[in-house]
Design a protein around this motif. Structure first.
Motif, PDB file in Angstrom:
ATOM      1  N   TYR A  61      59.037 -39.603  39.772  1.00 21.82           N
ATOM      2  CA  TYR A  61      58.903 -38.206  39.366  1.00 21.82           C
ATOM      3  C   TYR A  61      57.511 -37.912  38.798  1.00 21.82           C
ATOM      4  CZ  TYR A  61      63.926 -38.066  39.982  1.00 21.82           C
ATOM      5  OH  TYR A  61      65.204 -38.149  40.519  1.00 21.82           O
ATOM      6  N   SER A  62      56.617 -38.852  38.913  1.00 21.65           N
ATOM      7  CA  SER A  62      55.261 -38.668  38.407  1.00 21.65           C
ATOM      8  C   SER A  62      54.560 -37.543  39.160  1.00 21.65           C
ATOM      9  CB  SER A  62      54.471 -39.973  38.568  1.00 21.65           C
ATOM     10  OG  SER A  62      53.096 -39.752  38.395  1.00 21.65           O
ATOM     11  N   ASP A  63      53.680 -36.851  38.469  1.00 16.03           N
ATOM     12  CA  ASP A  63      52.871 -35.815  39.107  1.00 16.03           C
ATOM     13  C   ASP A  63      51.777 -36.412  39.987  1.00 16.03           C
ATOM     14  OD1 ASP A  63      54.143 -33.551  37.993  1.00 16.03           O
ATOM     15  OD2 ASP A  63      53.044 -33.809  36.119  1.00 16.03           O
ATOM     16  N   ARG A 106      53.824 -48.189  37.754  1.00 17.21           N
ATOM     17  CA  ARG A 106      54.915 -47.875  36.819  1.00 17.21           C
ATOM     18  C   ARG A 106      56.236 -47.637  37.534  1.00 17.21           C
ATOM     19  NH1 ARG A 106      51.584 -43.413  33.223  1.00 17.21           N
ATOM     20  NH2 ARG A 106      50.021 -44.859  32.367  1.00 17.21           N
ATOM     21  N   GLU A 124      44.206 -37.023  32.727  1.00 16.57           N
ATOM     22  CA  GLU A 124      44.629 -37.479  34.050  1.00 16.57           C
ATOM     23  C   GLU A 124      44.772 -36.308  35.015  1.00 16.57           C
ATOM     24  OE1 GLU A 124      47.231 -41.552  33.540  1.00 16.57           O
ATOM     25  OE2 GLU A 124      48.261 -39.627  33.355  1.00 16.57           O
ATOM     26  N   CYS A 148      51.977 -39.595  41.692  1.00 17.03           N
ATOM     27  CA  CYS A 148      52.425 -40.540  42.713  1.00 17.03           C
ATOM     28  C   CYS A 148      53.854 -40.179  43.090  1.00 17.03           C
ATOM     29  CB  CYS A 148      52.341 -41.977  42.184  1.00 17.03           C
ATOM     30  SG  CYS A 148      52.668 -43.250  43.428  1.00 17.03           S
ATOM     31  N   SER A 149      54.143 -40.179  44.375  1.00 17.56           N
ATOM     32  CA  SER A 149      55.482 -39.833  44.850  1.00 17.56           C
ATOM     33  C   SER A 149      55.769 -40.628  46.111  1.00 17.56           C
ATOM     34  CB  SER A 149      55.572 -38.334  45.148  1.00 17.56           C
ATOM     35  OG  SER A 149      54.792 -38.011  46.286  1.00 17.56           O
ATOM     36  N   ASP A 189      57.533 -44.748  38.596  1.00 22.76           N
ATOM     37  CA  ASP A 189      58.175 -43.484  38.251  1.00 22.76           C
ATOM     38  C   ASP A 189      58.022 -42.515  39.420  1.00 22.76           C
ATOM     39  OD1 ASP A 189      59.179 -41.158  37.207  1.00 22.76           O
ATOM     40  OD2 ASP A 189      57.597 -40.889  35.703  1.00 22.76           O
ATOM     41  N   HIS A 232      50.111 -45.098  38.087  1.00 20.43           N
ATOM     42  CA  HIS A 232      51.438 -44.493  38.198  1.00 20.43           C
ATOM     43  C   HIS A 232      52.271 -45.163  39.284  1.00 20.43           C
ATOM     44  CE1 HIS A 232      51.261 -40.940  35.440  1.00 20.43           C
ATOM     45  NE2 HIS A 232      49.980 -41.303  35.460  1.00 20.43           N
TER      46      HIS A 232
END
Length: 640
Positions: free
Chosen positions: A178-180, A174, A293, A182-183, A176, A171
């Protein structure tokens, strides 16, 4: 399982292994590689031409013993520092010393030629390649971010393993936000923590100042921290919980006020809000239709948080807050014999990771640790009941150790997280007996004034000493195989506990081989954090005070290196009739104005040392409970 971005010399595929001449092979391709070898060859010539026969002989001995290129590089850096310092005109040697001071890091002797670009050279071999954008504004350097992420997953992550590594990396690649999984909050917290494992100037805000390691990334993580506090109930973001756990580690190494306990309690509250711990009704993840995941990540985080909670509270003999984990554990046999732990960035062979097996064993050990923390931290004074419980815990610990897989054996030279897991086992054995001798003055060094110990206390001391020696052997294994400058921070706690177990002994000798080896290791580990530096000073003065009434006679025959670590002006620790206990009620507050008090403080025993360690690293839990901080209270990093 740690997936590799590509086949590299430090992480070769099966076919490449056949073509490598040795485990120490380093390729010579590209401009930076050419510079590396040219500098290495030039410095070898310089040393040989300097007519310094002893140093030249040492160099040849390293080469004959099949030393790696990095071993030769490290030796040349030390040798040339001495050679250049003696050959340069007055003033040049002072310049060299100044450079050393500016770039001194926790691994000991700094490089003679600091190389800011080394991190890019190392990134060629980094197991994980990930982007800086859009995750952080502290740097736009993909090489630095890849270097730090690879360091984190090599040295910090495996001990707790509360993140699913594969899912996180996928993630992050990628991009993103807004991923659950990775932030920006999680990435910056992770990068800040990873800086503690880097020896390069990019990891510092102020080069050489250990207190500024990772603070640029930490400052950015703290911007997201306040927002995470408003995540309640089912809207708690898993990545925010994981970031909060990392900040607990970061703050506990920095030793700022009670931020350690603050982050731990915040993480536990978030875990309870998600229903993954202390939930009276276990979560049925299959019925909730979570993705694979999410299922794997929740399992990792829930059980990793359980381990952290039990480690913290068992360490300081306080009742654990996690009653149980509310979701099933991940599959023990996920890791295969072919899955490798990569010792990035050092030049050592990869080892089987056995990560899922180590994680599962750590969870089993955590159940015992939870029960020990509650029994010893409850204030139970019925000695008969307490002694019976201790015997039960001792039996459970020995059974756990006896059932460990054969491939965990130290003789197999396993990956470092397996070594440190076994340090945790021995630390628990010492914890189990701490209260047997923490209420008396065990460090009184005058034999004819020592009170006669009962058989229970004597047995407790013997058990503690056996575990202290086992910790010494494990530390030496870690040092031989991987060095200790990147050992997980729990190792520093275990070493400290072992050293004070030695100091509790009636026949303590500063010449004891294991005590000397642990002291040497402690001096290296302590340089990595602000807390470590303070704890080592307390230990150093405690040893001197333990021996002071013997006129410090033992110091006369110490090796020079150990004498420098422990030696000091006798007036630095004020004498008194009470000897060892003159400052037992004081605790260093920690900044410039209190340095005199810090220099004078000694611990009255192992219980006092644990109390100090707790306050310095986490704060005091009873002082934290029930208090709320203002919105700007979450701030360790300096303002930018």
């Amino acid at each position: 399982m740690l997936t590799l971005a590509e086949c590299t010399p430090l992480a070769p595929c099966r076919n490449c292994k056949k073509g490598l001449a040795s485990d120490h092979a380093i390729p010579a391709t590209g401009h930076q590689h050419s510079d590396y070898y040219r500098d290495l060859l030039s410095d070898m010539f310089n040393l040989i031409q300097s007519a310094n026969a002893p140093r030249t002989d040492e160099l040849l001995e390293i080469i004959r013993d099949r030393g790696s290129f990095q071993d030769v590089r490290s030796f040349l850096d030390r040798a040339l520092t001495v050679t250049h310092g003696s050959e340069q005109p007055e003033g040049a040697s002072h310049l060299i010393q100044k450079l050393q001071q500016e770039y001194e890091v926790e691994s000991g002797m700094p490089a003679f030629r600091p190389k800011v670009m080394d991190v890019h050279y190392l990134c060629d071999f980094a197991p994980f390649k990930v982007p800086a954008h859009p995750w952080t504004t502290a740097t736009d350097d993909d090489a630095l971010v890849s270097h730090l992420v690879s360091l984190y997953f090599a040295w910090d992550y495996p001990f707790y393993a509360f993140i699913d590594c594969d899912v996180f990396l996928q993630h992050m690649a990628r991009g993103d936000t807004y991923s659950d999984f990775c932030s920006p909050f999680l990435v910056n917290a992770l990068l800040a923590q990873a800086c503690h494992y880097s020896q390069y100037s990019e990891a510092y805000t102020v080069p050489g100042d250990v207190k500024t390691k990772g603070t640029d990334f930490l400052a950015e993580a703290e911007k997201y921290l306040e927002n995470s506090r408003y995540q309640k109930g089912s809207v708690v973001r898993l990545a925010s919980l994981q970031a909060t756990i990392i900040l607990y580690e970061m703050y506990s190494m920095a030793g700022i006020d009670d931020y350690g306990y603050m982050m731990l309690n915040h993480a536990l509250e978030m875990g309870e809000a998600l229903g993954i711990i202390n939930n009276p009704t276990p979560l049925d993840l299959a019925r909730l239709n979570y993705s694979d995941e999410m299922t794997m990540s929740l399992q990792r985080t829930a059980w990793g948080l359980f381990q952290i909670d039990t480690i913290v509270h068992a360490n300081f003999l306080r009742p654990s807050r996690v009653t149980d984990v509310s979701i099933e554990r991940s599959d023990r046999n996920t890791s295969k014999p072919t899955d490798l732990w990569i010792p990035y960035p050092i030049d050592r062979r990869p080892r089987p990771s056995w990560l899922s097996q180590c994680f599962d064993e750590a969870c089993e050990l955590s159940y015992i640790a939870r029960d020990i923390s509650r029994a010893l931290g409850s204030g139970e004074r019925d000695q008969a009941t307490l002694s019976q419980r201790k015997q039960e815990f001792y039996t459970n610990l020995r059974e756990w150790n006896a059932k460990l897989p054969v491939y965990f054996s130290p003789e197999r030279k396993p990956a470092p997280h397996i070594i440190i897991l076994q340090m945790r086992y021995h630390a628990l054995l010492i914890n189990l007996y701490c209260d047997s001798f923490s209420e008396k003055p065990p460090f009184d060094s005058i034999a004819n004034k020592r009170k006669r110990r009962d058989s229970l206390e004597s047995n407790s001391l013997e058990e503690a000493l056996r575990s202290a020696r086992s910790i010494s052997a494990l530390v030496q294994l870690h040092r031989d195989e991987y060095g200790i400058d990147r050992a997980h921070q729990f190792a520093m706690y275990a070493v400290m506990l072992a050293l004070f177990a030695f100091l509790e002994q009636r026949t303590f000798s500063v010449h004891d081989h294991d005590f000397r080896a642990l002291t040497s290791a402690f001096s290296v580990m302590s340089r990595r954090s602000h807390v470590g530096l303070k704890i080592f000073q307390v230990f150093r003065h405690s040893v001197r005070s333990r021996l002071r009434e013997d006129k410090l006679a033992d110091f006369a025959n110490l090796p020079s290196g150990l004498k420098e670590l422990l030696g000091d002006d006798p007036q630095a620790v004020p004498a008194s009739e009470g000897g060892y206990f003159e400052n037992a009620g004081k605790l260093v507050q920690g900044e410039a104005g209190d340095e005199g008090e810090e220099q004078q403080h000694v611990a009255s025993g192992i219980g006092d040392m644990l109390s100090m360690y707790e306050r310095l690293s986490l704060g005091k839990e009873e002082e934290f409970e029930g208090r709320q901080r203002s919105a700007d209270g979450f701030r360790f990093s300096p303002p930018r």
